[in-house]
Design an enzyme around this catalytic site. Sequence first.
Site, short mmCIF file in Angstrom:
data_model
loop_
_atom_site.label_atom_id
_atom_site.label_comp_id
_atom_site.label_asym_id
_atom_site.label_seq_id
_atom_site.Cartn_x
_atom_site.Cartn_y
_atom_site.Cartn_z
N SER A 58 0.83 -1.21 0.00
CA SER A 58 0.00 0.00 0.00
C SER A 58 0.86 1.25 0.00
O SER A 58 1.96 1.25 0.56
CB SER A 58 -0.89 -0.02 1.26
OG SER A 58 -1.49 1.25 1.46
N TYR A 103 -1.87 -0.55 10.92
CA TYR A 103 -2.14 -1.20 9.62
C TYR A 103 -0.96 -0.96 8.67
O TYR A 103 -0.43 -1.90 8.07
CB TYR A 103 -3.43 -0.66 9.00
CG TYR A 103 -3.50 -0.96 7.53
CD1 TYR A 103 -3.21 0.03 6.59
CD2 TYR A 103 -3.78 -2.24 7.08
CE1 TYR A 103 -3.23 -0.25 5.24
CE2 TYR A 103 -3.80 -2.53 5.74
CZ TYR A 103 -3.52 -1.53 4.82
OH TYR A 103 -3.52 -1.82 3.48
N LYS A 147 1.99 -3.54 6.78
CA LYS A 147 2.38 -3.57 5.36
C LYS A 147 3.88 -3.35 5.22
O LYS A 147 4.56 -4.06 4.46
CB LYS A 147 1.60 -2.52 4.57
CG LYS A 147 0.13 -2.85 4.37
CD LYS A 147 -0.06 -4.19 3.63
CE LYS A 147 -1.52 -4.51 3.40
NZ LYS A 147 -1.71 -5.81 2.73
N GLY A 155 -4.62 11.58 11.49
CA GLY A 155 -3.77 10.68 10.71
C GLY A 155 -3.87 10.87 9.21
O GLY A 155 -3.05 10.35 8.46
C1 WQD Z 1 -9.81 9.28 1.14
C2 WQD Z 1 -10.12 10.75 1.35
C3 WQD Z 1 -10.37 11.36 3.64
C4 WQD Z 1 -14.07 9.02 4.25
C5 WQD Z 1 -6.97 4.43 3.27
C6 WQD Z 1 -5.82 3.72 3.92
C7 WQD Z 1 -4.90 3.18 2.86
C8 WQD Z 1 -5.70 2.33 1.89
C9 WQD Z 1 -6.84 3.12 1.28
C10 WQD Z 1 -5.69 0.00 2.42
C11 WQD Z 1 -9.35 11.37 2.51
C12 WQD Z 1 -11.69 11.56 2.88
C13 WQD Z 1 -12.93 9.59 3.69
C14 WQD Z 1 -15.16 9.86 4.64
C15 WQD Z 1 -13.91 11.76 3.90
N1 WQD Z 1 -6.23 1.20 2.57
N2 WQD Z 1 -12.87 10.93 3.51
N3 WQD Z 1 -15.04 11.20 4.45
O1 WQD Z 1 -7.39 7.37 4.01
O2 WQD Z 1 -6.58 7.81 1.62
O3 WQD Z 1 -6.47 5.52 2.54
O4 WQD Z 1 -7.66 3.58 2.38
O5 WQD Z 1 -4.73 -0.32 1.77
O6 WQD Z 1 -3.91 2.41 3.48
O7 WQD Z 1 -5.09 4.65 4.70
O8 WQD Z 1 -8.68 6.49 2.00
O9 WQD Z 1 -11.05 6.56 1.38
O10 WQD Z 1 -10.43 6.62 3.86
O11 WQD Z 1 -10.00 8.64 2.40
O12 WQD Z 1 -13.84 12.99 3.74
O13 WQD Z 1 -16.22 9.38 5.15
O14 WQD Z 1 -11.50 10.91 1.64
O15 WQD Z 1 -10.16 12.43 4.58
O16 WQD Z 1 -9.02 12.70 2.18
P1 WQD Z 1 -7.25 6.91 2.60
P2 WQD Z 1 -10.11 7.03 2.45
#
Ligand code: WQD
Length: 340
Positions: free
Chosen positions: A125, A149, A153, A294
């Site tokens: 990842s 997590y 990885k 985070g």
């Molecule tokens: C994307 C954007 C949030 C939800 C995570 C893991 C990464 C990988 C992919 C496994 C960010 C914003 C999100 C919500 C929001 N996982 N958001 N409201 O955090 O980039 O990555 O998932 O491999 O390891 O860290 O993905 O989809 O959670 O967030 O505003 O209800 O959407 O702040 O900017 P992320 P995400």
Amino acid sequence: MPQILLTGAAGYIASHTWLALQAAGFDVVGVDDFSNSSPEVLRRIEALGGRPVVFEQANVCDAAAMDAIFRKHRIDAVVHFAAFKAVGESAEKPLAYYANNLGGLVNTLQVMQRHGVKTFVFSSSATVYGTPVFLPYTEAHPLAAMNVYGRTKLMGEQILRDLETADPSWAIAWLRYFNPVGAHESGQMGEDPRGVPNNLMPYVQQVAVGRREFLSIFGGDYDTPDGTGVRDYLHVMDLAEGHVAALRYLLDAKKGCTVNLGTGVGYSVLDLVRAFERAAGKPIPYKIVDRRAGDLPSYYADATLARTLLGWQARRSLDQMCADSWRWQSQNPQGYAPGG
Ligand code: WQD
């Protein structure tokens, strides 16, 4: 054609990769314990793939069960998807994450070693890059995990480096995913997380079908074009095809590779919401709330190496990601649950 074992095979990315591998002429054996997935996925794969699935229910931490699978089937390579992946949950349950993600990895590798199978694709990842020193992230970017997590990885990658050093006859692909979203174009398979979705696209999907009242956008004051977080979203079928390209490379070159799988383009939360509204033909209600602890403001891939080494690049647009997600969720408002 080579026969590929997929662990976590009923999961979101693995199930789409299963179809892409079959379409590319590979045979597939799926393994899953359904701890975080549904048996219904197997029926969808059979329907879409037009052939019976070869499947074994097992936990990758169960050495005897995994050994029995390698005795029963001729396995030429393994793609290891099986892992827990919720960042927040990983902070609450570190031992469960280390036991499953690292214990499962080591056990799978030990069983492979006993059976002389040394071609392995690791589902890594972009989270291993940590806070950006530079963007876009190249594969040479410094590594630093920011949560449990992410550490599973990063440590998993390091276990595989040590294995390759000890026995260079292993052919290992370290594939660093950016943000997989979207669904199979048929509308019959897609992302269906259990409980409240952690990730953006499945949450937006569920708002669109009325399962959630509105989207909370985590932060509108980042140093990005519209103040919301920027990510490199890639279509799950592009990601699946990236695995096909990586396997072909390993089987042909008989050596390893470390590759980003992303589009190289960053989109904001609001970009994705607007694209989804166009796809669904309806507004997605949202509220901008505090930042999520985070979260990084912005990251996206340098996708050059995937193109030059594997001959792969993402082809599907953000609009298609949203159109396919909407088709999946509108045709299956309850996901894989009975009644769809
Ligand atoms: C994307 C954007 C949030 C939800 C995570 C893991 C990464 C990988 C992919 C496994 C960010 C914003 C999100 C919500 C929001 N996982 N958001 N409201 O955090 O980039 O990555 O998932 O491999 O390891 O860290 O993905 O989809 O959670 O967030 O505003 O209800 O959407 O702040 O900017 P992320 P995400």
